[in-house]
Design an enzyme around this catalytic site. Structure first.
Site, PDB file in Angstrom:
ATOM      1  N   HIS A  54       3.619  -0.504 -14.403  1.00  0.00           N
ATOM      2  CA  HIS A  54       4.323  -0.767 -13.164  1.00  0.00           C
ATOM      3  C   HIS A  54       4.863  -2.194 -13.071  1.00  0.00           C
ATOM      4  O   HIS A  54       5.916  -2.430 -12.489  1.00  0.00           O
ATOM      5  CB  HIS A  54       3.373  -0.495 -11.994  1.00  0.00           C
ATOM      6  CG  HIS A  54       4.011  -0.570 -10.650  1.00  0.00           C
ATOM      7  ND1 HIS A  54       4.943   0.335 -10.218  1.00  0.00           N
ATOM      8  CD2 HIS A  54       3.838  -1.456  -9.619  1.00  0.00           C
ATOM      9  CE1 HIS A  54       5.322   0.027  -8.980  1.00  0.00           C
ATOM     10  NE2 HIS A  54       4.673  -1.057  -8.610  1.00  0.00           N
TER      11      HIS A  54
ATOM     12  N   ASP B 124       9.345  -0.872  -8.007  1.00  0.00           N
ATOM     13  CA  ASP B 124       8.572  -0.769  -6.774  1.00  0.00           C
ATOM     14  C   ASP B 124       9.561  -0.785  -5.588  1.00  0.00           C
ATOM     15  O   ASP B 124      10.599  -0.139  -5.635  1.00  0.00           O
ATOM     16  CB  ASP B 124       7.544  -1.909  -6.709  1.00  0.00           C
ATOM     17  CG  ASP B 124       6.451  -1.680  -5.674  1.00  0.00           C
ATOM     18  OD1 ASP B 124       5.394  -1.131  -6.033  1.00  0.00           O
ATOM     19  OD2 ASP B 124       6.666  -2.045  -4.509  1.00  0.00           O
TER      20      ASP B 124
ATOM     21  N   TYR C 200       5.897  -0.785   4.518  1.00  0.00           N
ATOM     22  CA  TYR C 200       5.481   0.614   4.435  1.00  0.00           C
ATOM     23  C   TYR C 200       5.657   1.300   5.789  1.00  0.00           C
ATOM     24  O   TYR C 200       6.176   2.414   5.875  1.00  0.00           O
ATOM     25  CB  TYR C 200       4.020   0.700   3.986  1.00  0.00           C
ATOM     26  CG  TYR C 200       3.799   0.300   2.549  1.00  0.00           C
ATOM     27  CD1 TYR C 200       3.625   1.253   1.557  1.00  0.00           C
ATOM     28  CD2 TYR C 200       3.760  -1.045   2.177  1.00  0.00           C
ATOM     29  CE1 TYR C 200       3.418   0.889   0.235  1.00  0.00           C
ATOM     30  CE2 TYR C 200       3.565  -1.418   0.862  1.00  0.00           C
ATOM     31  CZ  TYR C 200       3.395  -0.446  -0.107  1.00  0.00           C
ATOM     32  OH  TYR C 200       3.208  -0.812  -1.419  1.00  0.00           O
TER      33      TYR C 200
END
Length: 424
Positions: free
Chosen positions: A399, A218, A348
């Protein structure tokens, strides 16, 4: 000349890739020694998680008063988190979940804080009993936390006790990224994934590690990549579980020489990801607006986070085939009790507006491909940016690899760094 397909540029389809309303205090206790206090900002201070009772009481009240929305008949998870499952989870949270038990388990790991660039950074630091162990920094992402590594720390630091060999031992460092969990919340702009990487490098230097390894998935993949590119003098190698690269701009025919199955997987994953990335667009554009709701409603926070754990993991639709309710809620609680959901999502926004460093990563690199991972890139594309020495196709897992498949994860890490230890 073959027409170049319209593939996304590198990193384009990666992970687009606060304060509680009432005044609550004490998310943890820093136990500072006189020597640490006297040594300045780089002092390393022992830390124990000790959530104040008032925060837990406030949580109970909020859960009791949850106002659930409606849901279409038969919708289940198609529109987002399933209403029936969330009600079940909230009921368990209210009546059975024992945070103090989970807190005690987390506190079994030695934890510390230190100041880096004026920000409080929390980290787990477990030194192996074997002095020749290799230092290893584990970098998490979103919506994960240091909790996501709790199943692998013992395997890495004490391999003999878990079927491994003494020569595979690691000293493990797991930082909470800035804005996450028990680390401080940045009050200024610019804390992108690259800056998180620089923070990790400074932390390892402060701990006295002059040669170390890095692992990440990630956003942690971006952290580890930054370390491999910018701290190569000290980094023996990096191990990644997520690499989301498009073809290099100078590659005349990106599909030439790539196995058909890799191309199909790349396209299938990209198509799937285009339908899943709305959360990233929100967090990359309006994280503050989103944060008001998530920071105020524990049920809303849980719905936002666990939907990703179900969808991104190799659950095949059954979230509890991979994670227990206690595991799901322990991770959510780290976000809730520290009021860090808003600050965690800003990475982000910042990473979109602070261009990431590109260029060759020359340190030896391992890539572990778990079949349920959210994105996939062909080895040829990855090899144009990374010095790939190990490429592993895993039989299962997704993930959250360290939580889903800790044994597979650890064995791949051991195997790769085994080849680099003699080079220290």
């Amino acid at each position: 000349m073959t027409k170049k397909p319209n593939w996304p540029s590198p990193w384009r389809f990666t992970l687009s890739v606060g304060v509680v309303v009432t005044v609550l205090t004490i998310t943890g206790q820093a136990q500072q020694s006189p020597d640490a206090a006297a040594s300045g900002d780089s002092a390393v201070t022992p830390f124990k998680i000790n959530i104040d009772d008032s925060i837990l009481e406030d949580l109970r009240v909020r859960l009791d008063r949850t106002r659930f929305p409606d849901q279409l008949d038969g919708a289940e998870w198609d529109y987002g988190t399933d209403l029936d499952y969330l009600k079940e989870l909230v009921q368990y949270w209210r009546t059975k979940f024992d945070w103090r038990k989970q807190e005690r388990k987390l506190n079994e790991f030695p934890q510390f804080t230190t100041d880096i660039d004026g920000l409080h950074i929390h980290f787990i630091h477990v030194r192996s009993k074997h002095e020749n162990a290799m230092p290893l920094v584990l970098a998490h992402g979103w919506p994960d936390s240091v909790f996501g590594f709790q199943k692998v720390i013992g395997l890495l630091t004490d391999p003999e006790a878990h079927g491994g060999k003494v020569e595979d031992a690691f000293h493990v460092v797991c930082p909470s990224m800035a804005g996450y969990g028990f680390s401080g919340k940045p009050s200024e702009r610019g804390w992108s994934v690259d800056r998180m990487g620089a923070t990790a490098a400074k932390l390892m230097a402060n701990l006295g590690y002059t040669r170390y390894a890095a692992q990440g998935g990630d956003w942690g993949s971006g952290v580890a990549s930054w370390l491999g590119r910018n701290d190569a003098e000290h980094v023996a190698g990096i191990h990644l579980t997520l690499v989301g690269l498009g073809p290099p701009d100078d590659m005349e025919n990106p599909e030439e020489g790539i196995p058909e199955w890799e191309l199909k997987r790349t396209k299938d994953r990209r198509k799937w990801w285009n339908g899943e990335n709305a959360y990233g667009n929100i967090q990359g554009t309006k994280p503050q607006t989103l944060g008001y709701g998530l920071n105020d409603s524990p049920a809303g926070l849980a719905a936002w986070i666990i939907e990703k754990w179900r969808t991104w993991a190799d659950t095949k639709g059954d979230i509890e085939s991979r994670f227990t309710k206690d595991e799901l809620l322990s991770n959510v609680m780290i976000y809730w009790t520290t009021a860090s959901i808003t600050s965690s999502t800003r990475i982000y926004y910042e990473s979109r507006r602070n261009p990431r460093q590109r260029g060759w990563v020359g340190v030896p690199t391992a890539v572990a491909i778990f079949p349920g991972e959210i994105i996939f890139s062909p080895r040829k594309w990855v090899g144009a940016t990374y010095n790939v020495k190990q490429w592993t196709e895993m039989p299962r897992g997704g993930h959250f690899a360290a939580m889903e498949e800790p044994e597979l994860f650890v064995e791949d890490v051991r195997k790769f760094f085994r080849t680099l230890r003699s080079q220290r």
